[in-house]
Design a protein around this motif. Sequence first.
Motif, PDB file in Angstrom:
ATOM      1  N   ASN A  55      -3.897   0.498   6.449  1.00 38.54           N
ATOM      2  CA  ASN A  55      -3.988  -1.115   6.579  1.00 38.54           C
ATOM      3  C   ASN A  55      -2.383  -1.501   7.250  1.00 38.54           C
ATOM      4  OD1 ASN A  55      -6.182  -3.180   5.870  1.00 38.54           O
ATOM      5  ND2 ASN A  55      -6.276  -1.685   4.398  1.00 38.54           N
ATOM      6  N   VAL A  56      -1.409  -0.951   6.539  1.00 33.97           N
ATOM      7  CA  VAL A  56       0.074  -1.039   6.980  1.00 33.97           C
ATOM      8  C   VAL A  56       0.167  -0.857   8.457  1.00 33.97           C
ATOM      9  CG1 VAL A  56       2.581  -0.812   6.651  1.00 33.97           C
ATOM     10  CG2 VAL A  56       0.932  -1.274   4.526  1.00 33.97           C
ATOM     11  N   LEU A  57      -0.589   0.335   8.860  1.00 35.49           N
ATOM     12  CA  LEU A  57      -0.182   1.002  10.145  1.00 35.49           C
ATOM     13  C   LEU A  57      -1.046   0.036  11.211  1.00 35.49           C
ATOM     14  CD1 LEU A  57      -0.341   5.040   9.139  1.00 35.49           C
ATOM     15  CD2 LEU A  57       1.815   3.671  10.104  1.00 35.49           C
ATOM     16  N   LEU A  58      -1.896  -0.840  10.731  1.00 38.33           N
ATOM     17  CA  LEU A  58      -2.949  -1.300  11.781  1.00 38.33           C
ATOM     18  C   LEU A  58      -2.136  -1.899  13.141  1.00 38.33           C
ATOM     19  CD1 LEU A  58      -6.018  -1.714  12.471  1.00 38.33           C
ATOM     20  CD2 LEU A  58      -5.735  -3.791  11.129  1.00 38.33           C
ATOM     21  N   PRO A  59      -1.457  -2.531  12.620  1.00 39.27           N
ATOM     22  CA  PRO A  59      -0.538  -3.218  13.935  1.00 39.27           C
ATOM     23  C   PRO A  59       0.018  -2.255  14.958  1.00 39.27           C
ATOM     24  CG  PRO A  59       0.042  -4.261  11.870  1.00 39.27           C
ATOM     25  CD  PRO A  59      -0.528  -3.280  11.673  1.00 39.27           C
ATOM     26  N   LEU A  60       0.269  -0.994  14.484  1.00 39.53           N
ATOM     27  CA  LEU A  60       1.048  -0.085  15.459  1.00 39.53           C
ATOM     28  C   LEU A  60      -0.185   0.541  16.279  1.00 39.53           C
ATOM     29  CD1 LEU A  60       3.402   1.625  13.039  1.00 39.53           C
ATOM     30  CD2 LEU A  60       4.083  -0.057  14.414  1.00 39.53           C
ATOM     31  N   GLN A 113       5.436   8.008   7.878  1.00 38.27           N
ATOM     32  CA  GLN A 113       6.733   7.937   7.222  1.00 38.27           C
ATOM     33  C   GLN A 113       7.508   6.872   7.002  1.00 38.27           C
ATOM     34  OE1 GLN A 113       9.562  11.155   8.465  1.00 38.27           O
ATOM     35  NE2 GLN A 113      11.160  10.363   6.982  1.00 38.27           N
ATOM     36  N   ARG A 114       7.492   5.774   8.155  1.00 34.76           N
ATOM     37  CA  ARG A 114       8.131   4.499   8.420  1.00 34.76           C
ATOM     38  C   ARG A 114       7.165   3.619   7.415  1.00 34.76           C
ATOM     39  NH1 ARG A 114       8.085   0.680  13.490  1.00 34.76           N
ATOM     40  NH2 ARG A 114       9.340   2.738  14.381  1.00 34.76           N
ATOM     41  N   ALA A 115       5.916   3.691   7.283  1.00 32.29           N
ATOM     42  CA  ALA A 115       5.056   2.799   6.404  1.00 32.29           C
ATOM     43  C   ALA A 115       5.463   3.166   4.804  1.00 32.29           C
ATOM     44  CB  ALA A 115       3.508   3.196   6.810  1.00 32.29           C
ATOM     45  N   GLU A 116       5.378   4.457   4.538  1.00 36.37           N
ATOM     46  CA  GLU A 116       5.702   4.998   3.214  1.00 36.37           C
ATOM     47  C   GLU A 116       7.028   4.381   2.673  1.00 36.37           C
ATOM     48  OE1 GLU A 116       5.404   9.098   3.562  1.00 36.37           O
ATOM     49  OE2 GLU A 116       3.232   9.116   3.279  1.00 36.37           O
ATOM     50  N   GLU A 117       7.973   4.457   3.646  1.00 35.27           N
ATOM     51  CA  GLU A 117       9.343   4.049   3.407  1.00 35.27           C
ATOM     52  C   GLU A 117       9.186   2.426   2.870  1.00 35.27           C
ATOM     53  OE1 GLU A 117      11.707   5.119   6.423  1.00 35.27           O
ATOM     54  OE2 GLU A 117      12.026   7.237   5.716  1.00 35.27           O
ATOM     55  N   LEU A 118       8.369   1.737   3.716  1.00 31.92           N
ATOM     56  CA  LEU A 118       8.433   0.466   3.692  1.00 31.92           C
ATOM     57  C   LEU A 118       7.560  -0.041   2.260  1.00 31.92           C
ATOM     58  CD1 LEU A 118       9.210  -2.157   5.059  1.00 31.92           C
ATOM     59  CD2 LEU A 118       7.164  -2.237   6.426  1.00 31.92           C
ATOM     60  N   LEU A 153       5.609  -0.132  -3.763  1.00 33.10           N
ATOM     61  CA  LEU A 153       4.231   0.348  -3.832  1.00 33.10           C
ATOM     62  C   LEU A 153       4.300   1.897  -3.318  1.00 33.10           C
ATOM     63  CD1 LEU A 153       2.145  -2.260  -1.801  1.00 33.10           C
ATOM     64  CD2 LEU A 153       2.047  -1.843  -4.361  1.00 33.10           C
ATOM     65  N   GLY A 154       5.380   2.529  -3.646  1.00 31.66           N
ATOM     66  CA  GLY A 154       5.360   3.720  -3.499  1.00 31.66           C
ATOM     67  C   GLY A 154       4.312   4.677  -4.388  1.00 31.66           C
ATOM     68  N   GLY A 155       3.631   5.455  -3.496  1.00 34.93           N
ATOM     69  CA  GLY A 155       2.713   6.586  -4.111  1.00 34.93           C
ATOM     70  C   GLY A 155       1.491   5.690  -4.146  1.00 34.93           C
ATOM     71  N   PHE A 156       1.412   4.196  -3.712  1.00 34.81           N
ATOM     72  CA  PHE A 156      -0.023   3.677  -3.502  1.00 34.81           C
ATOM     73  C   PHE A 156      -0.649   3.818  -2.016  1.00 34.81           C
ATOM     74  CE2 PHE A 156       1.763   1.959  -7.612  1.00 34.81           C
ATOM     75  CZ  PHE A 156       0.763   1.719  -8.284  1.00 34.81           C
ATOM     76  N   GLY A 157      -0.084   4.475  -1.370  1.00 34.02           N
ATOM     77  CA  GLY A 157      -0.628   4.382   0.105  1.00 34.02           C
ATOM     78  C   GLY A 157      -1.819   4.979   0.336  1.00 34.02           C
ATOM     79  N   ASP A 158      -2.225   5.968  -0.659  1.00 35.15           N
ATOM     80  CA  ASP A 158      -3.761   6.592  -0.579  1.00 35.15           C
ATOM     81  C   ASP A 158      -4.701   5.612  -1.170  1.00 35.15           C
ATOM     82  OD1 ASP A 158      -2.884   8.386   1.325  1.00 35.15           O
ATOM     83  OD2 ASP A 158      -2.390   9.737  -0.344  1.00 35.15           O
ATOM     84  N   ARG A 159      -4.218   4.559  -2.002  1.00 33.60           N
ATOM     85  CA  ARG A 159      -5.414   3.676  -2.613  1.00 33.60           C
ATOM     86  C   ARG A 159      -6.023   2.845  -1.667  1.00 33.60           C
ATOM     87  NH1 ARG A 159      -4.085   3.285  -8.321  1.00 33.60           N
ATOM     88  NH2 ARG A 159      -3.131   5.266  -8.890  1.00 33.60           N
ATOM     89  N   PHE A 160      -6.981   2.212  -2.191  1.00 32.59           N
ATOM     90  CA  PHE A 160      -7.816   1.146  -1.336  1.00 32.59           C
ATOM     91  C   PHE A 160      -7.421  -0.242  -1.901  1.00 32.59           C
ATOM     92  CE2 PHE A 160     -10.188   5.024  -0.423  1.00 32.59           C
ATOM     93  CZ  PHE A 160     -10.663   4.894   0.939  1.00 32.59           C
ATOM     94  N   PRO A 161      -7.438  -1.111  -0.957  1.00 34.19           N
ATOM     95  CA  PRO A 161      -7.143  -2.438  -1.451  1.00 34.19           C
ATOM     96  C   PRO A 161      -8.008  -3.092  -2.719  1.00 34.19           C
ATOM     97  CG  PRO A 161      -7.551  -2.440   0.861  1.00 34.19           C
ATOM     98  CD  PRO A 161      -7.993  -1.230   0.592  1.00 34.19           C
ATOM     99  N   TRP A 162      -8.959  -2.684  -2.854  1.00 39.92           N
ATOM    100  CA  TRP A 162      -9.620  -3.086  -4.054  1.00 39.92           C
ATOM    101  C   TRP A 162      -9.211  -2.541  -5.156  1.00 39.92           C
ATOM    102  CZ3 TRP A 162     -12.366   1.326  -5.885  1.00 39.92           C
ATOM    103  CH2 TRP A 162     -12.592   2.268  -4.827  1.00 39.92           C
TER     104      TRP A 162
END
Length: 268
Positions: A103-108, A127-132, A138-147
């Motif tokens: 979701n975070v990467l979508l604009p790119l 990597q940029r998205a993970e740092e942001l 939200l470090g470590g939550f990148g692979d979760r789903f919004p729900w």
Amino acid sequence: MSTPFVALDDVTLTYPGRSGGGASGDVTALQGASLSVGRGEFAAVVGPSGCGKSTLMKLVTGLVRPTAGRVAVDGAAVGGPVKIAGMAFQNPNLLPWRSVIDNVLLPLEIVEPHRRRFRAEKKQYRQRAEELLATVGLGGFGDRFPWELSGGMQQRASLCRALIHEPALLMLDEPFAALDAFTREELWCVLRDLWQRIGFTVILVTHDLREAAFLADTIHVMSARPGRIVTTRRVEFPRPRDLEVCFEPGFVDLVHELRGRIADVRAA
């Protein structure tokens, strides 16, 4: 005097009336509205419901065009969607079938020049998205789903999505209105820290006068519809601001002053 980064000059926007069923007749949302925001400034726009705050946001980002007057961003007249702008809204609007990081990467995947090189540079973008995400807690939550996330966590992800393409302008339309008071204040601090670290220009549309006073350099008060800027108030509290400033007499006085001004324009 330096050229403002965002400028509305005597802008009027009239929506044409409907033909057929429903309400008819033209609706003028803004009339003779002028606004100036400097590069790197944090501006807030407040006013009564229906005064045209969200319409102003659409004009600045090029989603609608004015009926009269001129809108400019970074010295150029706005004639279509503004590519250097990121946007976040009251509803995070995360796609439920995509992970948080996707979701975070979508604009790119959409915005040039990132779109054409996204596939080749996906590892670096990820990597940029993970740092942001780590920056907003939200470090470590990148692979979760919004729900799988709370409302506050979803809004953090929405902020990351708005900032991932490193926009020079961030437009925020009531981004924290649906959250509880404690989460809202926590995200004020997240936004404060991101803005101070990165230095983008912000226009925040909000009904929360405490939010405006805590975050902004300048607060613009709009009249009732048709909207225009009737008061511009500099916020003099020194930065960096801690939440404790919200309990200081000067802060309380400012909030009461703004509330009184809005009450006046509602009654006018």
